[in-house]
Design a protein around this motif. Structure first.
Motif, PDB file in Angstrom:
ATOM      1  N   ILE A 104       0.722  -1.209   0.076  1.00 36.85           N
ATOM      2  CA  ILE A 104       0.066   0.174  -0.187  1.00 36.85           C
ATOM      3  C   ILE A 104       0.860   1.296   0.098  1.00 36.85           C
ATOM      4  O   ILE A 104       1.646   1.291   0.974  1.00 36.85           O
ATOM      5  CB  ILE A 104      -1.011   0.144   1.009  1.00 36.85           C
ATOM      6  CG1 ILE A 104      -1.892  -1.340   1.233  1.00 36.85           C
ATOM      7  CG2 ILE A 104      -1.783   1.559   1.331  1.00 36.85           C
ATOM      8  CD1 ILE A 104      -2.879  -1.325   2.356  1.00 36.85           C
ATOM      9  N   PRO A 122       1.476   5.521  -0.725  1.00 33.27           N
ATOM     10  CA  PRO A 122       1.073   6.835  -0.374  1.00 33.27           C
ATOM     11  C   PRO A 122       1.080   7.630  -1.932  1.00 33.27           C
ATOM     12  O   PRO A 122       1.584   7.070  -2.960  1.00 33.27           O
ATOM     13  CB  PRO A 122       1.923   7.697   0.368  1.00 33.27           C
ATOM     14  CG  PRO A 122       3.066   6.884   0.309  1.00 33.27           C
ATOM     15  CD  PRO A 122       2.967   5.533  -0.294  1.00 33.27           C
ATOM     16  N   MET A 176       7.729   5.165  -4.230  1.00 30.83           N
ATOM     17  CA  MET A 176       7.113   4.213  -3.117  1.00 30.83           C
ATOM     18  C   MET A 176       6.624   3.062  -3.579  1.00 30.83           C
ATOM     19  O   MET A 176       6.717   1.925  -2.977  1.00 30.83           O
ATOM     20  CB  MET A 176       6.088   4.973  -2.358  1.00 30.83           C
ATOM     21  CG  MET A 176       6.517   6.353  -1.575  1.00 30.83           C
ATOM     22  SD  MET A 176       7.658   6.244  -0.452  1.00 30.83           S
ATOM     23  CE  MET A 176       9.182   6.530  -1.255  1.00 30.83           C
ATOM     24  N   ARG A 186      10.185   0.725  -4.480  1.00 25.71           N
ATOM     25  CA  ARG A 186      11.062   0.460  -2.964  1.00 25.71           C
ATOM     26  C   ARG A 186      10.528  -0.804  -2.568  1.00 25.71           C
ATOM     27  O   ARG A 186      11.108  -1.394  -1.819  1.00 25.71           O
ATOM     28  CB  ARG A 186      10.703   1.925  -2.061  1.00 25.71           C
ATOM     29  CG  ARG A 186      11.834   1.800  -1.118  1.00 25.71           C
ATOM     30  CD  ARG A 186      11.840   3.147  -0.582  1.00 25.71           C
ATOM     31  NE  ARG A 186      10.976   3.311   0.613  1.00 25.71           N
ATOM     32  CZ  ARG A 186      10.894   4.634   1.379  1.00 25.71           C
ATOM     33  NH1 ARG A 186      11.833   5.446   1.091  1.00 25.71           N
ATOM     34  NH2 ARG A 186       9.777   4.647   2.184  1.00 25.71           N
ATOM     35  N   PRO A 228      -5.308   6.790  -4.248  1.00 27.59           N
ATOM     36  CA  PRO A 228      -6.330   7.193  -5.119  1.00 27.59           C
ATOM     37  C   PRO A 228      -6.008   8.313  -6.024  1.00 27.59           C
ATOM     38  O   PRO A 228      -6.574   8.604  -7.045  1.00 27.59           O
ATOM     39  CB  PRO A 228      -7.665   6.963  -4.432  1.00 27.59           C
ATOM     40  CG  PRO A 228      -7.109   7.440  -2.924  1.00 27.59           C
ATOM     41  CD  PRO A 228      -5.853   6.694  -2.782  1.00 27.59           C
ATOM     42  N   GLY A 254     -10.479   0.681   2.353  1.00 24.10           N
ATOM     43  CA  GLY A 254     -11.022  -0.312   3.613  1.00 24.10           C
ATOM     44  C   GLY A 254     -11.556  -1.509   3.353  1.00 24.10           C
ATOM     45  O   GLY A 254     -11.104  -2.717   3.577  1.00 24.10           O
ATOM     46  N   SER A 300       0.297   7.223   6.594  1.00 22.49           N
ATOM     47  CA  SER A 300       0.283   7.884   7.806  1.00 22.49           C
ATOM     48  C   SER A 300       0.306   6.951   8.907  1.00 22.49           C
ATOM     49  O   SER A 300      -0.242   5.868   8.893  1.00 22.49           O
ATOM     50  CB  SER A 300      -1.057   8.847   7.868  1.00 22.49           C
ATOM     51  OG  SER A 300      -2.034   8.141   7.948  1.00 22.49           O
ATOM     52  N   LEU A 340       5.862   5.071   8.328  1.00 21.41           N
ATOM     53  CA  LEU A 340       4.882   5.771   8.661  1.00 21.41           C
ATOM     54  C   LEU A 340       5.499   7.282   8.699  1.00 21.41           C
ATOM     55  O   LEU A 340       6.394   7.825   8.218  1.00 21.41           O
ATOM     56  CB  LEU A 340       4.279   5.483  10.005  1.00 21.41           C
ATOM     57  CG  LEU A 340       3.854   3.843   9.945  1.00 21.41           C
ATOM     58  CD1 LEU A 340       3.273   3.478  11.451  1.00 21.41           C
ATOM     59  CD2 LEU A 340       2.958   3.472   9.085  1.00 21.41           C
ATOM     60  N   CYS A 375       7.670  12.376   4.250  1.00 23.19           N
ATOM     61  CA  CYS A 375       7.465  12.088   5.493  1.00 23.19           C
ATOM     62  C   CYS A 375       9.266  12.526   5.938  1.00 23.19           C
ATOM     63  O   CYS A 375       9.357  12.605   7.289  1.00 23.19           O
ATOM     64  CB  CYS A 375       7.674  10.625   5.506  1.00 23.19           C
ATOM     65  SG  CYS A 375       8.645   9.803   4.467  1.00 23.19           S
ATOM     66  N   GLU A 398       2.446  16.606  11.410  1.00 26.18           N
ATOM     67  CA  GLU A 398       3.189  16.681  10.175  1.00 26.18           C
ATOM     68  C   GLU A 398       2.753  17.862   9.297  1.00 26.18           C
ATOM     69  O   GLU A 398       1.525  17.933   8.898  1.00 26.18           O
ATOM     70  CB  GLU A 398       3.219  15.375   9.302  1.00 26.18           C
ATOM     71  CG  GLU A 398       4.096  14.373   9.336  1.00 26.18           C
ATOM     72  CD  GLU A 398       4.090  13.377   8.462  1.00 26.18           C
ATOM     73  OE1 GLU A 398       2.804  12.787   8.409  1.00 26.18           O
ATOM     74  OE2 GLU A 398       4.920  13.016   7.905  1.00 26.18           O
ATOM     75  N   LEU A 425      11.361   9.370  12.749  1.00 28.34           N
ATOM     76  CA  LEU A 425      11.903   8.865  11.238  1.00 28.34           C
ATOM     77  C   LEU A 425      13.236   9.512  11.010  1.00 28.34           C
ATOM     78  O   LEU A 425      14.264   8.769  10.849  1.00 28.34           O
ATOM     79  CB  LEU A 425      11.188   9.326  10.106  1.00 28.34           C
ATOM     80  CG  LEU A 425      11.237   8.888   8.795  1.00 28.34           C
ATOM     81  CD1 LEU A 425      10.945   7.273   8.805  1.00 28.34           C
ATOM     82  CD2 LEU A 425      10.250   9.421   7.980  1.00 28.34           C
TER      83      LEU A 425
HETATM   84  P1  NAD Z   1      -2.529   7.803   4.098  1.00 28.77           P
HETATM   85  O1  NAD Z   1      -2.075   7.149   5.367  1.00 28.77           O
HETATM   86  O2  NAD Z   1      -3.905   8.937   4.106  1.00 28.77           O
HETATM   87  O3  NAD Z   1      -2.661   6.734   2.921  1.00 28.77           O
HETATM   88  C1  NAD Z   1      -1.752   5.800   2.529  1.00 28.77           C
HETATM   89  C2  NAD Z   1      -2.079   4.880   1.803  1.00 28.77           C
HETATM   90  O4  NAD Z   1      -3.295   3.992   2.565  1.00 28.77           O
HETATM   91  C3  NAD Z   1      -3.152   5.308   0.652  1.00 28.77           C
HETATM   92  O5  NAD Z   1      -2.713   4.145  -0.421  1.00 28.77           O
HETATM   93  C4  NAD Z   1      -4.562   5.137   1.144  1.00 28.77           C
HETATM   94  O6  NAD Z   1      -5.383   4.966   0.099  1.00 28.77           O
HETATM   95  C5  NAD Z   1      -4.366   3.912   1.978  1.00 28.77           C
HETATM   96  N1  NAD Z   1      -5.408   3.648   2.962  1.00 28.77           N
HETATM   97  C6  NAD Z   1      -6.155   4.641   3.712  1.00 28.77           C
HETATM   98  N2  NAD Z   1      -6.897   4.081   4.627  1.00 28.77           N
HETATM   99  C7  NAD Z   1      -6.790   2.552   4.399  1.00 28.77           C
HETATM  100  C8  NAD Z   1      -7.356   1.510   5.027  1.00 28.77           C
HETATM  101  N3  NAD Z   1      -8.400   1.848   5.930  1.00 28.77           N
HETATM  102  N4  NAD Z   1      -7.190   0.442   4.614  1.00 28.77           N
HETATM  103  C9  NAD Z   1      -6.044   0.069   3.514  1.00 28.77           C
HETATM  104  N5  NAD Z   1      -5.550   1.179   2.947  1.00 28.77           N
HETATM  105  C10 NAD Z   1      -5.772   2.353   3.563  1.00 28.77           C
HETATM  106  O7  NAD Z   1      -1.421   8.561   3.719  1.00 28.77           O
HETATM  107  P2  NAD Z   1      -1.244   9.579   2.535  1.00 28.77           P
HETATM  108  O8  NAD Z   1      -1.955  10.983   2.783  1.00 28.77           O
HETATM  109  O9  NAD Z   1      -1.393   8.934   1.355  1.00 28.77           O
HETATM  110  O10 NAD Z   1       0.441  10.065   2.464  1.00 28.77           O
HETATM  111  C11 NAD Z   1       1.113  10.768   3.378  1.00 28.77           C
HETATM  112  C12 NAD Z   1       1.488  10.168   4.608  1.00 28.77           C
HETATM  113  O11 NAD Z   1       2.536   9.033   4.323  1.00 28.77           O
HETATM  114  C13 NAD Z   1       2.293  11.061   5.517  1.00 28.77           C
HETATM  115  O12 NAD Z   1       1.950  10.631   6.919  1.00 28.77           O
HETATM  116  C14 NAD Z   1       3.753  10.661   5.206  1.00 28.77           C
HETATM  117  O13 NAD Z   1       4.709  11.005   6.385  1.00 28.77           O
HETATM  118  C15 NAD Z   1       3.764   9.363   5.128  1.00 28.77           C
HETATM  119  N6  NAD Z   1       4.904   8.734   4.177  1.00 28.77           N
HETATM  120  C16 NAD Z   1       5.848   8.012   4.750  1.00 28.77           C
HETATM  121  C17 NAD Z   1       6.947   7.510   4.320  1.00 28.77           C
HETATM  122  C18 NAD Z   1       7.796   6.661   4.870  1.00 28.77           C
HETATM  123  O14 NAD Z   1       8.710   6.253   4.316  1.00 28.77           O
HETATM  124  N7  NAD Z   1       7.925   6.671   6.215  1.00 28.77           N
HETATM  125  C19 NAD Z   1       7.196   7.902   2.731  1.00 28.77           C
HETATM  126  C20 NAD Z   1       5.914   8.748   2.112  1.00 28.77           C
HETATM  127  C21 NAD Z   1       4.966   9.266   3.066  1.00 28.77           C
END
Ligand code: NAD
Length: 479
Positions: free
Chosen positions: A148, A150, A157, A160, A178, A210, A230, A252, A285, A382, A410
């Motif tokens: 999954i 972002p 992503m 990787r 999405p 979900g 997140s 995260l 992130c 953030e 992180l």
């Molecule tokens: P998000 O958590 O809202 O979504 C991430 C992914 O999870 C998306 O594909 C989303 O559709 C999916 N998702 C959301 N709810 C879900 C559920 N109930 N079940 C399954 N999948 C679900 O995050 P975002 O807004 O897309 O991205 C930003 C976040 O990602 C920030 O918090 C950032 O720090 C983090 N991030 C972390 C890294 C890292 O390597 N640590 C890298 C890039 C981004």
């Protein structure tokens, strides 16, 4: 890309969603819809799972060299198509073309790196201490994986996670964000062209995350979740994984401290700040979220940073000379606006920026805030936007305590010319990565990941493949 696929990719075929649903993808620079993509539901998730599970056995038994060569070919195709992929990414995500080209190179490098790791998966053999038994230790793929990703790095992503999964011999279901499904679909087409067998990678964009994710995680056939997103969603998914004890890698959120000591080279510190804050418009992130600057240099640092930030050109990522594109969507921008308003209400000074421009697109100007109250909401949120929040400190112990005073861990950035201090403070920071006199740590050859609520596991580097491998120990008596 003119022929970018917009359907689901299941079992090596391009298909519509079973219920015919589609989701719109828009350009954050204009708000215009640029594509409608098939929107997977639970039925499609099940088909993707069947395909991944069905392909797992045969895929695990392919020669490591064959897997390596698929990755290498895909690396070369991505590099050849840098421009097309960069335009696609800019269209769905907004980052300036120069940054998008940089991401294409970064993304491709994961494939090259893991093509080299695929052929170095080894085990060991030996006699156990009792002298009566041999131990043969081998490594095997963990099994079908749910990946999954972002929206902020739509291509990197994915690679990787896909790179090490292919190298290890795992099959996959990729669920991209999405907002940015097109880059992942283009990547699937490239991997097919590079010779990836049907069913090894399946891609299911969805607006119903979900409904698609939960049955896969609770169903018992997916053996691994690799998630980047997140912390809030990460926690929810960890709970879903508990039912059938699914292995997890969680990348995260962050809340990176950026510490400038009184003995720092301020040129390096300002250069570092520009990268750590402004890469990807602050939507990373790894973005510096809290600038702790020693009281004696804070004014000078703030002035220089504001000058550099104020000189950046904001506009559509496709326009020549633009440094800062739009934020991902109206919701993302509203969050940045609220955080800045809260800091200003609590007494922060706006050195530059801070005002949302009129007109279409989700633009927000590079902003520097000084004298930020430590109780401001952006200290424990953030920001995910081009806003640098500066606080001052007096001594080393104090800044280490304040830098660590967050649930995230992180990355941290340190600027000092003193070697002893650099090592001492790095060791005391509760983070998975430290940038010393640099604002950039990400590299496919280095293990990326965090501690505390920033995640579990590492991606990239020599250890990146371990996340997709299990050990098997075979006991053999010495006859
Ligand atoms: P998000 O958590 O809202 O979504 C991430 C992914 O999870 C998306 O594909 C989303 O559709 C999916 N998702 C959301 N709810 C879900 C559920 N109930 N079940 C399954 N999948 C679900 O995050 P975002 O807004 O897309 O991205 C930003 C976040 O990602 C920030 O918090 C950032 O720090 C983090 N991030 C972390 C890294 C890292 O390597 N640590 C890298 C890039 C981004």
């Amino acid at each position: 890309m003119t022929d970018t696929p917009t359907q689901l990719f299941i079992g090596g075929a391009w298909v519509d969603a079973a219920d015919g649903a589609t989701l719109p993808v828009d350009d954050p620079a204009t708000g215009e819809i640029i594509a409608h993509v098939a929107d997977a539901g639970p039925k499609d998730a099940r088909l993707a799972e069947d395909a991944a599970v069905g392909a797992q056995d045969g895929w695990a038994r392919t020669a490591p060299r064959a897997r390596s060569e698929i990755l290498r070919r895909a690396y070369e195709i991505i590099i050849d198509r840098t421009d097309e992929l960069a335009h696609l990414m800019t269209a769905e995500m907004g980052k300036p073309l120069a940054e998008a080209r940089g991401e294409v190179a970064y993304a491709a490098e994961f494939f090259r790196w893991f093509s080299e790791e695929a052929v170095r998966i080894d085990g060991s053999a030996g006699i156990l201490p009792d002298g009566r038994n041999r131990m043969l230790l081998s490594r095997r793929p963990v099994g079908p994986c749910l990946l999954i990703t972002p929206w902020n790095f739509p291509l990197a992503m994915g690679t990787r996670k896909i790179g090490p999964a292919i190298a290890a011999g795992c099959t996959m279901i990729l669920k991209p964000a999405p907002q940015t499904p097109l880059s992942s679909l283009a990547l699937a087409a490239i991997l097919k062209e590079a010779g990836l067998p049907d069913g090894v990678l399946n891609v299911v964009p969805t607006s119903r995350a979900g409904e698609v994710g939960e049955p896969l995680l609770r169903g018992g056939r997916v053996r691994k979740l690799s998630f980047t997103g997140s912390t809030q969603v990460g926690r929810l998914l960890l709970a879903q994984c508990a039912d059938t004890v699914v292995r997890t890698s969680m990348e995260l959120g962050g809340n990176a401290p950026f510490v400038v000591f009184e003995d720092a080279d301020l040129d390096k510190a300002v250069d570092g700040a520009m990268v750590a804050k402004m890469r990807n418009m602050g939507e990373a992130c790894t973005a510096a979220n809290r600038f702790f600057v020693h009281r004696s240099v804070a004014e000078e640092f703030g002035r220089r940073l504001a000058e550099r930030m104020g000189a950046l050109v904001v506009g559509p990522g496709t326009r020549d000379g633009v440094d800062v594109g739009p934020l991902i969507d109206v919701k993302g921008r509203a969050k940045v606006e609220e955080l800045v308003a809260d800091a200003v209400e609590r007494g922060a000074q706006v050195l530059v920026g801070g005002r949302t421009p009129q007109g279409p697109g989700c633009f927000y100007p590079p902003t520097v805030l000084a004298d930020v109250d430590p109780e401001s909401r952006l200290m424990d949120t953030e920001i995910f936007g081009p806003v640098a929040a500066i606080l001052t400190f007096e001594d080393e112990d104090e800044v280490v305590r304040r830098a660590n005073d967050t649930p995230w861990g992180l990355v941290g950035y340190l600027f000092t010319e003193g070697l002893d201090r650099a090592l001492r403070v790095s060791e005391r920071l509760e983070v998975g990565m430290v940038g010393l006199n640099t604002g950039l740590v990400s590299n496919p050859a280095a293990p990326f990941g965090g501690v505390k609520q920033s995640g579990l596991g590492r991606e990239g580097g020599r250890v990146g493949i371990d996340e997709f491998l299990e050990y098997q120990y075979l006991a053999v008596p010495v006859q």
